[in-house]
Design an enzyme around this catalytic site. Structure first.
Site, short mmCIF file in Angstrom:
data_model
loop_
_atom_site.label_atom_id
_atom_site.label_comp_id
_atom_site.label_asym_id
_atom_site.label_seq_id
_atom_site.Cartn_x
_atom_site.Cartn_y
_atom_site.Cartn_z
N ARG A 30 -27.26 4.16 18.22
CA ARG A 30 -27.05 3.21 19.76
C ARG A 30 -27.95 3.56 20.70
O ARG A 30 -28.81 4.42 21.02
CB ARG A 30 -25.74 4.44 20.04
CG ARG A 30 -24.39 3.93 18.85
CD ARG A 30 -24.07 3.01 18.95
NE ARG A 30 -22.70 2.29 18.00
CZ ARG A 30 -23.18 2.20 16.58
NH1 ARG A 30 -24.25 2.00 16.27
NH2 ARG A 30 -21.68 2.43 16.18
N THR A 31 -27.80 2.86 21.08
CA THR A 31 -27.88 2.28 22.24
C THR A 31 -28.03 2.96 23.76
O THR A 31 -26.05 2.79 24.36
CB THR A 31 -28.30 0.53 23.56
OG1 THR A 31 -29.03 0.14 22.55
CG2 THR A 31 -29.31 0.49 25.05
N THR A 32 -28.23 4.11 24.38
CA THR A 32 -27.89 5.29 24.99
C THR A 32 -28.01 4.58 26.65
O THR A 32 -26.97 4.79 27.34
CB THR A 32 -28.05 6.42 24.91
OG1 THR A 32 -29.21 7.23 24.67
CG2 THR A 32 -27.62 7.28 23.20
#
Length: 268
Positions: A30-32
């Site tokens: 996931r893009t955090t």
């Protein structure tokens, strides 16, 4: 455990894992946090349409890396979109909206462009609100604040002559207004736009106000640039300008004086 293979010369190296092993080790990613980002987008309604403005800088962290990135996008002949935040996510949104527009054209009852019933700006805005909220619920948001400009829709499905300007953020919060700003512009440009805005502004007045706000953002926002784009949508269609540079003025006394000469230690 990965096996070792012996190469000529007596040196050893690890054998490359298979693709299935790499996929299993990677898991779901996931893009955090946004990495490559654009800053403010400004929007304003005027007498005959809606106008958007943004600079062309995309920063890699604090590095001003890409100076010709276009963040104002024409989705169809009646809708404009501008986005701040993660640039790769903005490209993903652009691809999604243009794929929908192409699908609408391919499934239209007529082959003639003037007979096609394209999505109006309010429909695109409502669709983006659902997309952003769905991605947020999956804990994989699109890291953008998106401004949508165009015209509303009549009850019979035809395009209204009423201008539309709306915004959707990364968690699906959406609202409409006569003037909008994302990013740092929400703190600096929006108060200036509220002070100068009139519903009956001419196109030249709206453009001058947006350019003044972009110039001030260049002075005050370290992620902004004086290379900008202006886009408008009217009843005649969509027009996005080529990037151009704003004139700037750096001879203000506060810019020239050394902070160490003001009776301080040189700090703020």
């Amino acid at each position: 455990m990965a096996s070792l293979s012996l190469q000529a010369g007596g040196s050893s190296s690890r054998a490359l894992p298979s693709e299935s092993t790499v996929s299993a080790m990677a898991g779901t990613e996931r893009t955090t946090r946004p990495i490559t980002t654009g800053t403010s987008v400004l929007g304003i309604k005027y007498r005959n349409g809606v106008m958007l403005a943004a600079d062309t800088l995309v920063s890699y962290g604090s590095l001003a890396k890409y100076k010709n990135a276009k963040r104002l996008l024409s989705i169809n002949s009646r809708t404009l979109v501008g986005g701040s935040g993660e640039y790769s996510d903005l490209q993903s949104i652009s691809d999604l909206l243009r794929a929908n527009a192409l699908a609408d054209r391919c499934t239209a009852d007529s082959l003639y462009e003037e007979d096609n019933n394209e999505e109006c700006a309010k429909e695109v805005w409502s669709y983006l609100r659902a997309v952003m909220y769905q991605r947020r619920n999956k804990m994989n948001p699109l890291w953008n604040d998106v401004v949508v400009a165009g015209f509303s829709q009549n009850p019979d499905g035809t395009t209204s002559d009423k201008p539309f300007l709306g915004i959707v953020d990364k968690i699906g919060t959406a609202y409409e207004d006569d003037i909008l700003a994302t990013g740092f512009g929400g703190y600096i440009a929006l108060p200036l736009m509220r002070e100068k805005y009139r519903p009956d502004m001419e196109e030249g007045e709206a453009r001058a106000l947006l350019e003044d706000c972009l110039r001030i953002l260049f002075y005050r926002d370290c992620r902004a640039l004086n290379r900008v784009q202006i886009a408008k949508v009217t009843e005649d269609g969509v027009l996005v300008s080529d990037p151009y540079e704003l004139d700037t003025y750096w001879d203000f006394k506060g810019y020239q004086s050394n902070k160490g000469e003001m009776g301080t230690d040189g700090g703020w």
